[in-house]
Design an enzyme around this catalytic site. Structure first.
Site, PDB file in Angstrom:
ATOM      1  N   GLY A  87      48.991  35.497  40.896  1.00 20.09           N
ATOM      2  CA  GLY A  87      49.005  34.270  40.096  1.00 20.09           C
ATOM      3  C   GLY A  87      48.992  34.590  38.610  1.00 20.09           C
TER       4      GLY A  87
ATOM      5  N   ASP B 125      45.113  26.853  41.517  1.00 25.63           N
ATOM      6  CA  ASP B 125      44.003  26.327  42.319  1.00 25.63           C
ATOM      7  C   ASP B 125      44.325  24.990  42.973  1.00 25.63           C
ATOM      8  OD1 ASP B 125      42.727  28.505  41.292  1.00 25.63           O
ATOM      9  OD2 ASP B 125      41.485  27.390  39.866  1.00 25.63           O
TER      10      ASP B 125
ATOM     11  N   HIS C  47      42.627  31.450  47.569  1.00 26.28           N
ATOM     12  CA  HIS C  47      43.441  30.250  47.326  1.00 26.28           C
ATOM     13  C   HIS C  47      43.880  29.591  48.647  1.00 26.28           C
ATOM     14  CE1 HIS C  47      43.769  30.987  42.903  1.00 26.28           C
ATOM     15  NE2 HIS C  47      43.258  32.114  43.347  1.00 26.28           N
TER      16      HIS C  47
ATOM     17  N   ASN D 132      57.542  45.027  35.787  1.00 29.35           N
ATOM     18  CA  ASN D 132      57.837  45.045  37.216  1.00 29.35           C
ATOM     19  C   ASN D 132      56.682  44.355  37.922  1.00 29.35           C
ATOM     20  OD1 ASN D 132      58.248  45.422  39.871  1.00 29.35           O
ATOM     21  ND2 ASN D 132      58.445  47.637  39.818  1.00 29.35           N
TER      22      ASN D 132
END
Ligand SMILES: Cc1ncc(COP(=O)(O)O)c(C=O)c1O
Length: 439
Positions: A91, A195, A221, A293
């Site tokens: 995330g 979230d 999550h 990357n």
């Protein structure tokens, strides 16, 4: 015996004895009040996810991002009505490439400002700094811990470009007010949706209100691929850019099996791509962005595809768990409050926020829960300006409500695996809490 046969036998044997991974929530043994813990979160997996991962590992053409990730991106987009999505390895990476892509796509300059809550997760804010943008902070309201919408307008300047919202534990502030603020001031509405996957406002996805949205698939999550994240939008060009930032900055936008096409998606793979080089160049090695990357493994895509099928069940169960636990905590413990959702919201809760009247109550309640195997968590960083990496950005004392968060706020889980045995156990633990006078 080949490795494939060996693994197939291992899976078969393990499957006959018990669920493959008994630790994983959906598959584990029934809750035992004498020894089980109430984890605040964790993967909601059955054997399907490890099987999909292993199958992908054994049969995939390419261990890195490939066909499974691409299919997951498409399925995720379809489910949430996005035009396009790109999967990355977390995330935090999603936020980083989302902000990098927005800055380039919308022509933001170094020093432009983005409005954001002063309370939350660090990697909501850090991509702004990493892109030479200026986070402009807004204090929270103690009603629901989201940033106080009435304070936003005063923070808008000629350099403000966007409002970046991260709904607290999945619970959105008034999205009509936010959309209106953005429209009136010509600002871009950006959602850190790490979230809040599945939360809705006026029966629409929260992401329907935003120009770009990020998501996290870390085990805390709603769905998890171990690590992982996604950037999504209705603007395909933005996602091409985000993909470029996540894929070394390259210009080529071939994804999935298109990576293997001799002429590429652009049908012009071997061409004169560079201004100051006359020769023919492979588009795969043309770099238009200063990139990173941040690619995931293909098996993370395979897991994600299985997890998507469980999303509706996860949302529904999290809502039930949140309501049950909120009622228990508020009935048993004087001096605590659990924020609810606004009338137009339908929140897919990340956790159950608990606001205590004072620090003595928070400290003792957290200790009591933890020592009885009920996991708790801070609402992340509290006031981000209290932390060494961010303290130079602004004076933390200008944000009085934010400074109450570490003192008074924590959360417990509302995991979809919680059942009556868990609710009874938490109720029993809460009933034994006795507040002692402060030391
Ligand atoms: C609001 C928010 N944004 C970003 C992140 C970062 O996600 P990840 O842990 O996948 O890097 C988190 C992590 O929990 C988060 O809560």
């Amino acid at each position: 015996m080949s490795l494939t046969e060996d693994l197939a036998r291992f899976i078969e044997d393990a499957g006959q004895k018990q669920a493959l991974f008994p630790y994983l929530y959906a598959a584990r043994a029934p809750f035992d009040p004498k020894k089980s813990a109430v984890y605040y979160s964790g993967p909601y997996w059955t054997d399907e996810e490890p099987r999909a991962a292993i199958e992908c590992l054994l049969t995939g053409k390419w261990l890195s991002t490939g066909e499974h990730v691409h299919r997951f991106e498409n399925a995720f987009s379809r489910m949430h009505d996005f035009t396009a999505s790109v999967m990355v390895n977390s995330g935090s990476s999603a936020n980083l490439v989302m902000i990098s892509a927005l800055k380039k796509h919308l022509g933001w300059a170094d020093g432009d400002e983005v409005i954001v809550s002063v309370v939350g997760f660090p990697t909501t804010v850090s991509p702004l700094m990493q892109n030479n943008l200026v986070p402009v902070f807004v204090d929270i309201t103690m009603d629901d811990l989201n940033f106080d919408l009435s304070l936003i307008e005063a923070r808008i300047t000629p350099r403000t470009r966007a409002i970046l919202v991260s709904p607290v534990l999945g619970n959105p502030p008034d999205f009509d007010v936010l959309a209106d603020l953005c429209a009136r001031h010509g600002l871009t509405f950006v959602l850190d949706g790490c979230d809040s996957l599945g939360s809705r406002w006026r029966d629409k996805h929260l992401s329907d209100y935003a120009f770009a949205t990020s998501c996290s698939f870390y085990p805390a999550h709603h769905i998890t691929t171990g690590e992982g994240g996604m950037v999504s939008s209705h603007d395909e060009k933005l996602i091409d850019l985000a993909r470029s930032f996540a894929w070394w900055g390259r210009d080529c936008y071939c994804v999935g099996s298109a990576n293997l096409l001799p002429e590429g998606t652009c049908k012009n793979r071997f061409s004169k791509w560079l201004n100051h080089y006359d020769g023919v160049m492979d588009h795969k090695f043309v770099f238009t962005n200063v990139g990173y990357n941040l690619k995931p493994l293909d098996l993370q895509g395979a897991i994600g595809l299985v997890q998507l099928g469980k999303l509706d069940e996860i949302h529904a169960k999290r809502r039930v768990a949140k309501d049950r636990l909120a009622a228990l905590v508020q009935a048993r413990i004087p001096g605590v409050r659990v924020p609810g959702e606004l009338p137009d919201a339908c929140t897919s809760w990340f956790g159950v926020p608990i606001i205590c009247d004072d620090n003595t109550l928070k400290t003792q309640l957290v200790r009591h829960l933890e020592s009885n195997r009920v996991q708790t968590r801070n609402y992340f960083a509290g006031n981000i300006l209290l932390h060494p990496a961010y303290a130079h950005l602004d004076d933390q004392s200008r944000y009085p409500n934010a400074n109450l968060v570490l003192d008074r706020v924590f959360f417990i889980g509302c995991h979809p695996s919680y059942d009556e045995a868990v609710f009874d156990y938490v109720d029993d633990v809460l009933s034994k809490f006795v507040l002692r006078p402060a030391d």
